[in-house]
Scaffold this motif. Structure first.
Motif, PDB file in Angstrom:
ATOM      1  N   ALA A   1       0.842  -1.196   0.000  1.00 12.41           N
ATOM      2  CA  ALA A   1       0.000   0.000   0.000  1.00 12.41           C
ATOM      3  C   ALA A   1       0.878   1.247   0.000  1.00 12.41           C
ATOM      4  CB  ALA A   1      -0.921   0.010   1.208  1.00 12.41           C
ATOM      5  N   HIS A   2       2.065   1.109   0.518  1.00 10.76           N
ATOM      6  CA  HIS A   2       2.971   2.248   0.561  1.00 10.76           C
ATOM      7  C   HIS A   2       4.404   1.753   0.675  1.00 10.76           C
ATOM      8  CE1 HIS A   2       4.526   6.215   1.435  1.00 10.76           C
ATOM      9  NE2 HIS A   2       3.345   6.673   1.069  1.00 10.76           N
TER      10      HIS A   2
ATOM     11  N   LEU B   1       5.835   3.086   7.343  1.00 11.64           N
ATOM     12  CA  LEU B   1       5.200   3.965   8.326  1.00 11.64           C
ATOM     13  C   LEU B   1       3.708   3.693   8.366  1.00 11.64           C
ATOM     14  CD1 LEU B   1       6.787   7.437   7.400  1.00 11.64           C
ATOM     15  CD2 LEU B   1       7.286   6.075   9.442  1.00 11.64           C
ATOM     16  N   LYS B   2       3.090   4.017   9.497  1.00 14.33           N
ATOM     17  CA  LYS B   2       1.639   3.924   9.585  1.00 14.33           C
ATOM     18  C   LYS B   2       1.134   5.002  10.533  1.00 14.33           C
ATOM     19  CE  LYS B   2       1.885   0.846  13.467  1.00 14.33           C
ATOM     20  NZ  LYS B   2       1.571  -0.347  14.185  1.00 14.33           N
ATOM     21  N   ASN B   3      -0.142   5.295  10.433  1.00 14.43           N
ATOM     22  CA  ASN B   3      -0.811   6.214  11.356  1.00 14.43           C
ATOM     23  C   ASN B   3      -0.063   7.524  11.589  1.00 14.43           C
ATOM     24  OD1 ASN B   3      -2.405   4.011  11.457  1.00 14.43           O
ATOM     25  ND2 ASN B   3      -2.257   3.662  13.655  1.00 14.43           N
ATOM     26  N   VAL B   4       0.306   8.181  10.520  1.00 19.25           N
ATOM     27  CA  VAL B   4       0.883   9.511  10.674  1.00 19.25           C
ATOM     28  C   VAL B   4      -0.280  10.504  10.708  1.00 19.25           C
ATOM     29  CG1 VAL B   4       2.389  11.259   9.679  1.00 19.25           C
ATOM     30  CG2 VAL B   4       3.000   8.833   9.521  1.00 19.25           C
ATOM     31  N   LEU B   5      -0.569  10.985  11.898  1.00 25.59           N
ATOM     32  CA  LEU B   5      -1.763  11.806  12.099  1.00 25.59           C
ATOM     33  C   LEU B   5      -1.385  13.137  12.727  1.00 25.59           C
ATOM     34  CD1 LEU B   5      -3.866   8.915  13.664  1.00 25.59           C
ATOM     35  CD2 LEU B   5      -4.119   9.798  11.348  1.00 25.59           C
TER      36      LEU B   5
END
Lengths: 94, 476
Positions: free
Chosen positions: A53-54, A58-62
């Motif tokens: 998907a990327h 990294l995940k959940n960069v909010l």
């Protein structure tokens, strides 16, 4: 698998690219050779591999829900070829 | 032949975050054109979007309230199209891995409960506003990007709805859920809650779907129901005359009461979705889901059940009261002060909603607060004013914001419950209407009502009706 001239015309229209007949021929050939090359990937068995998907791990960069001022309107419109009444003016679309 | 309609709704709700989905611009409605914009929502080169945490949290809240399964892994995608309502030539949306799927919403139509499936819930950004201007050379279009990038939740139902009334009930119930969870303002007039419908018809009993049309531009519950009624009739008429329904997008024309074919965007449905490279995926673990679940407020259906159970309200009343969170909150506060729940509900469903609707106000903006309504009901209950006067006082309270007691005192509206004072008026009325008196004595019971009315008239509605009845009967 081959890309046809018709598909090139379709994609060009979607991307608002105006191609000459020569360009259409050239891109049809080039796209086909790219796809042919990519065919090599199909030789790998990816049955057990999750689709990517990327590319970054990294995940959940909010960010927090904070309001901050944006651009002054003159600046927002500065790059517009045409503006009127504080709005972007574009060719009629419907 | 008998036909059956098959309807699915696609609803867009603007989330009431302070800032936009991927940048820090305000989401405030209105504002001068292009004053709530920045390089990110204008799609200027080199900028990077960043996800607003609250958008995900609001999305989770709504998804759980709609009984959905939340995806443990989801991502954003680019939906590519050329249309100037978004400056990037794509919309950031979610395609194959939406936030949540497989939910349901329970509706009730004519006393029958039905579960309507929810196929998916996903997050995306709203588009800007276009104004098309006629003129020489084909005219032009003006674009305001204030709304571009405002977070939306798209909620897609399964094609489980079978009538315009069911579609309306679903929409009303969905609005209630989004209001209760406080994720959206749901103002249909301002466009913060919008709805498109997929509609087809088929012979009753058939399992196959007919050819569908997509109906857009329905800006109220009433418009939704009317548009669907029209569209279903239209499709049936085509089939009856041996024709075929054309798959297309149709717009509802409210003033003419018809749906009209819309020229479709050129090759619009080739969106070439691909993963948004500027945003990394979301991983939503069980802990996060449970935290949001614990914070869920009481939802409309359970609140409705509670009003029926705890206050003995009729299901219809409970349904009307809980259809809006603000109204249900109002009810709870009023009942705490004046415990006759049925009386409170009668007032809310009657004069209260009538005046609110007439002035276009939401219950929490009512000039008459729950305390004021309770005071009025107490005055009526203790006999200080009659029901008729109470209604008059309520209108006055609504118009002026004054308290019930103050109005009653200022206008001298206190109910006349003094037998001596009333007796004189009763005598006078009897003397003025000998024929009616004779009729009553001759067995025409209805004549009494007329006499009561005359006494009320003479006292400008202030007489205690029970006492007037009693006095009249004594003298007849």
């Amino acid at each position: 698998m081959a890309i046809t001239l018709k598909e090139v015309e379709h994609v060009a229209l979607l991307a608002r690219l105006y191609l000459s007949e020569e360009e259409k021929q050239a891109y049809t050939q080039q796209l086909n050779s790219i796809l042919e090359y990519m065919q090599k990937l199909n030789e790998l068995d990816t049955a057990a591999v999750e689709p990517t998907a990327h590319v970054l791990p990294l995940k959940n960069v909010l960010r927090d829900d904070e309001v901050r001022p944006g651009l002054p309107r003159e600046k927002a419109l500065a790059g517009a070829p045409e503006a009127q009444d504080g709005q972007f003016k574009v060719p009629r679309v419907v | 032949m008998e036909y059956e309609a098959v309807i699915g709704l696609e609803v867009h709700a603007e989330l009431k975050t302070g800032s936009k989905a991927f940048c820090n611009c305000t989401t405030a409605f209105g504002g001068e054109p292009n004053t709530h914009v920045c390089p990110i929502c204008l799609g200027l080169p080199g900028v990077l979007p960043k996800i607003n945490r609250k958008v995900v949290e609001f999305g989770l809240k709504a998804a759980l309230a709609l009984n959905c399964q939340v995806a443990s892994f989801c991502k954003f995608d680019r939906k590519n199209y050329y249309y100037p309502d978004l400056p990037k030539n794509y919309q950031i949306s979610q395609y194959d891995l939406p936030l949540a799927r497989h939910g349901f919403l329970e509706i009730e139509v004519n006393g029958e409960k039905k579960k309507i499936g929810i196929a998916r819930v996903h997050m995306e950004e709203d588009a800007g506003k276009l104004i098309h201007v006629d003129g020489s050379g084909g005219g032009y279009t003006l674009v305001d990007y204030n709304r571009a990038g405002v977070p939306l939740l798209e909620i897609v139902s399964e094609p489980d709805l079978r009538s315009p009334a069911e579609a309306r009930a679903y929409m009303e119930q969905l609005k209630a859920v989004l209001e209760y969870t406080e994720v959206s303002d749901c103002k249909m007039q301002e466009g913060s809650l919008r709805c498109d419908a997929n509609v087809s018809v088929r012979p009753l009993g058939s399992r196959e779907f007919g050819t569908k049309t997509e109906v857009k531009n329905m800006n109220s519950f009433r418009a939704l129901q009317r548009a669907l009624e029209y569209e279903i009739e239209r499709q049936i008429a085509i089939l009856e005359s041996g024709g075929r329904v054309v798959q297309e997008t149709r717009g509802w024309d409210e003033s003419r009461g018809v749906t009209v074919s819309m020229r479709s965007k050129e090759e619009a449905h080739d969106y070439r979705y691909f993963p948004e490279p500027d945003l990394v995926p979301l991983v939503i673990d069980q802990e996060w889901i449970e935290k949001v679940r614990r914070e869920l407020p009481e939802l409309p259906n359970s609140r409705r059940e509670r009003l029926i159970r705890d206050y003995g309200l009729p299901p219809y009343d409970a349904g009307v009261i809980t259809s809006s969170k603000a109204l249900a909150d109002y009810f709870d506060r009023a009942v705490a002060l004046f415990p006759d729940a049925k009386q409170v509900s009668n007032w809310l469903m009657g004069d209260f909603l009538r005046l609110l609707n007439a002035s276009g106000l939401e219950p929490d903006a009512s000039p008459v607060k729950p305390e004021g309504l309770a005071e009025l009901l107490k005055l009526q209950q203790e006999g200080t004013i009659s029901i008729k006067i109470a209604k008059q006082v309520f209108e006055e309270m609504f118009a002026t914001g004054k308290g019930a007691r103050q109005i009653v005192e200022e206008k001298g509206l206190v109910q006349i419950s003094d037998a001596g004072e009333l007796a004189a008026i009763v005598e006078k009325v009897l003397a003025e209407h000998p024929q009616v008196v004779a009729d009553y004595r001759g067995g025409k019971d209805k004549a009494l009502g007329f006499l009561v009315g005359q006494v009320m008239k003479a006292t400008r509605g202030k007489a205690n009706p029970a006492l007037v009845n009693q006095l009249l009967k004594e003298r007849l």
